[in-house]
Design an enzyme around this catalytic site. Sequence first.
Site, PDB file in Angstrom:
ATOM      1  N   ASP A  50      26.221  23.626  10.822  1.00 31.80           N
ATOM      2  CA  ASP A  50      26.047  23.826  12.254  1.00 31.80           C
ATOM      3  C   ASP A  50      26.962  24.986  12.631  1.00 31.80           C
ATOM      4  OD1 ASP A  50      26.196  23.774  15.042  1.00 31.80           O
ATOM      5  OD2 ASP A  50      25.860  21.605  15.134  1.00 31.80           O
ATOM      6  N   ARG A 103       0.983  26.860  19.363  1.00 29.01           N
ATOM      7  CA  ARG A 103       2.086  26.142  18.718  1.00 29.01           C
ATOM      8  C   ARG A 103       2.501  26.797  17.402  1.00 29.01           C
ATOM      9  NH1 ARG A 103       0.992  22.138  15.418  1.00 29.01           N
ATOM     10  NH2 ARG A 103      -0.702  21.250  16.636  1.00 29.01           N
ATOM     11  N   LYS A 156      23.858  27.141  23.528  1.00 24.99           N
ATOM     12  CA  LYS A 156      25.224  27.583  23.782  1.00 24.99           C
ATOM     13  C   LYS A 156      25.274  29.121  23.851  1.00 24.99           C
ATOM     14  CE  LYS A 156      25.916  23.202  23.523  1.00 24.99           C
ATOM     15  NZ  LYS A 156      26.236  22.435  22.323  1.00 24.99           N
ATOM     16  N   TYR A 198      29.489  16.818  15.311  1.00 26.23           N
ATOM     17  CA  TYR A 198      28.945  16.615  16.672  1.00 26.23           C
ATOM     18  C   TYR A 198      28.411  15.185  16.732  1.00 26.23           C
ATOM     19  CZ  TYR A 198      25.685  17.501  20.569  1.00 26.23           C
ATOM     20  OH  TYR A 198      24.977  17.459  21.741  1.00 26.23           O
TER      21      TYR A 198
HETATM   22  C1  PLP Z   1      25.590  21.146  21.873  1.00 30.17           C
HETATM   23  C2  PLP Z   1      25.634  21.055  20.419  1.00 30.17           C
HETATM   24  C3  PLP Z   1      24.521  20.637  19.695  1.00 30.17           C
HETATM   25  C4  PLP Z   1      23.274  20.137  20.368  1.00 30.17           C
HETATM   26  O1  PLP Z   1      22.645  21.094  21.169  1.00 30.17           O
HETATM   27  P1  PLP Z   1      21.628  20.630  22.324  1.00 30.17           P
HETATM   28  O2  PLP Z   1      20.883  21.882  22.651  1.00 30.17           O
HETATM   29  O3  PLP Z   1      22.453  20.102  23.439  1.00 30.17           O
HETATM   30  O4  PLP Z   1      20.741  19.582  21.736  1.00 30.17           O
HETATM   31  C5  PLP Z   1      24.607  20.626  18.323  1.00 30.17           C
HETATM   32  N1  PLP Z   1      25.722  21.009  17.686  1.00 30.17           N
HETATM   33  C6  PLP Z   1      26.810  21.421  18.348  1.00 30.17           C
HETATM   34  C7  PLP Z   1      28.020  21.829  17.590  1.00 30.17           C
HETATM   35  C8  PLP Z   1      26.806  21.455  19.729  1.00 30.17           C
HETATM   36  O5  PLP Z   1      27.907  21.822  20.392  1.00 30.17           O
END
Ligand code: PLP
Length: 396
Positions: free
Chosen positions: A186, A61, A211, A114
Amino acid sequence: MLELEAGMKKYKNMQTLLAHASIEPDQHHGFVNTPVYRGSTVAFPTCESMREGRQKYTYGRWNNPSTEALTQALQQLEGAEGTVLCPSGLSACTTAILSVVGAGDHLLIADNVYSPIRAFCEQVGQRLGIEVTFYDPTIGAGIVDFLKPNTKAIYTESPGSLTLEIQDIPAIAKVAHERDILVIADNTWGTPLYFPSLELGVDLSIMAATKYIVGHSDAVLGTVSASKRAWDSLKRFHFNMGLFASPDDVTLALRGMRTLDVRLERHYKNATMVAKWLETREEVEAVYYPALESHPQHQLWKRDFKGASGLLSFVTKPSTQAAVDALLDSLSLFSIGYSWGGFESLAMIADPKPVRSATSWEIDGHLVRLHIGLEDPSDLIEDLEQGFAKFNRLRG
Ligand SMILES: *Cc1c(COP(=O)(O)O)cnc(C)c1O
């Protein structure tokens, strides 16, 4: 969760970094890629060596060669003091927040955020005694009017992943840093390739690696990279919470990173073509894509971003729900689904109205969010064109 090791190679150019970072064949019997190290226990030769704790890897971990390969590559890509991996993008967002904000502190959050972050603030943040204020994402230096003596951090998302407003992050960072307030961003949409967030004043830079980093819609993962100012508390919080990302997912992310630049370039080109075409459509009220000159913060985007990715939104002319449903249901090259950043095109209908509190979304018509994938854009346009024909038949 390692600090940049002395002697770690430095790369002048991003593309070279993406291809070479964390490639260490001499550590893996000559194999170019770091293998997937699945493991909890790491064996010590003696009790004394365990006590001394000098062994590079001591427990799965805490650190293992697979996760370390990704954190070091990302740390170099972000120009960060350190990077941590989280089991999802959302957990990366909440980790960044909770690493620096606690009971009695005030947190500012962009109103276009988000939406699960909004739910987190309302449900978890409130219980922990964190005071949250939402602000207009286009406020820039005007953020100063929202500051309180207990403001600890300003959370940004630029562009917003539903409505694509660009924030003046350098202006926000200037105001914040004059008062020892940290800036969280973000940066899932831009990635450090198109928005060098730490260079522009961000202290905690988040990516839903789910993403574009993973890029193939086959893993869920989050990352947080920190400036000098924020690294110690991030590192400690991440460790104390026991956060860990699977070596299998991490290996997929590292593989995705190798082609991030070429994929983003294609997403950018394709999305620009589709966005420009959408602008010509009579059925479309407005298109939201920062690379379009019509975008309200296009100049800010041009100043701070090196490119645009594949996510955009548009609003239809007022229509029945059935018409916009028919538009999306008839698409054959776009799947209907959440998430984005993979190789494939996606579409969904979303309503910004209920997820705003500091600003209001006044535009009638249905908001459609598209992720433009790596298909030939002329095929995507043809698909959308037949979709609009269905839309027109049911428009009302
Ligand atoms: C999808 C997304 C998240 C969250 O990601 P997950 O891996 O689905 O938890 C956070 N911020 C933005 C801008 C996103 O598009």
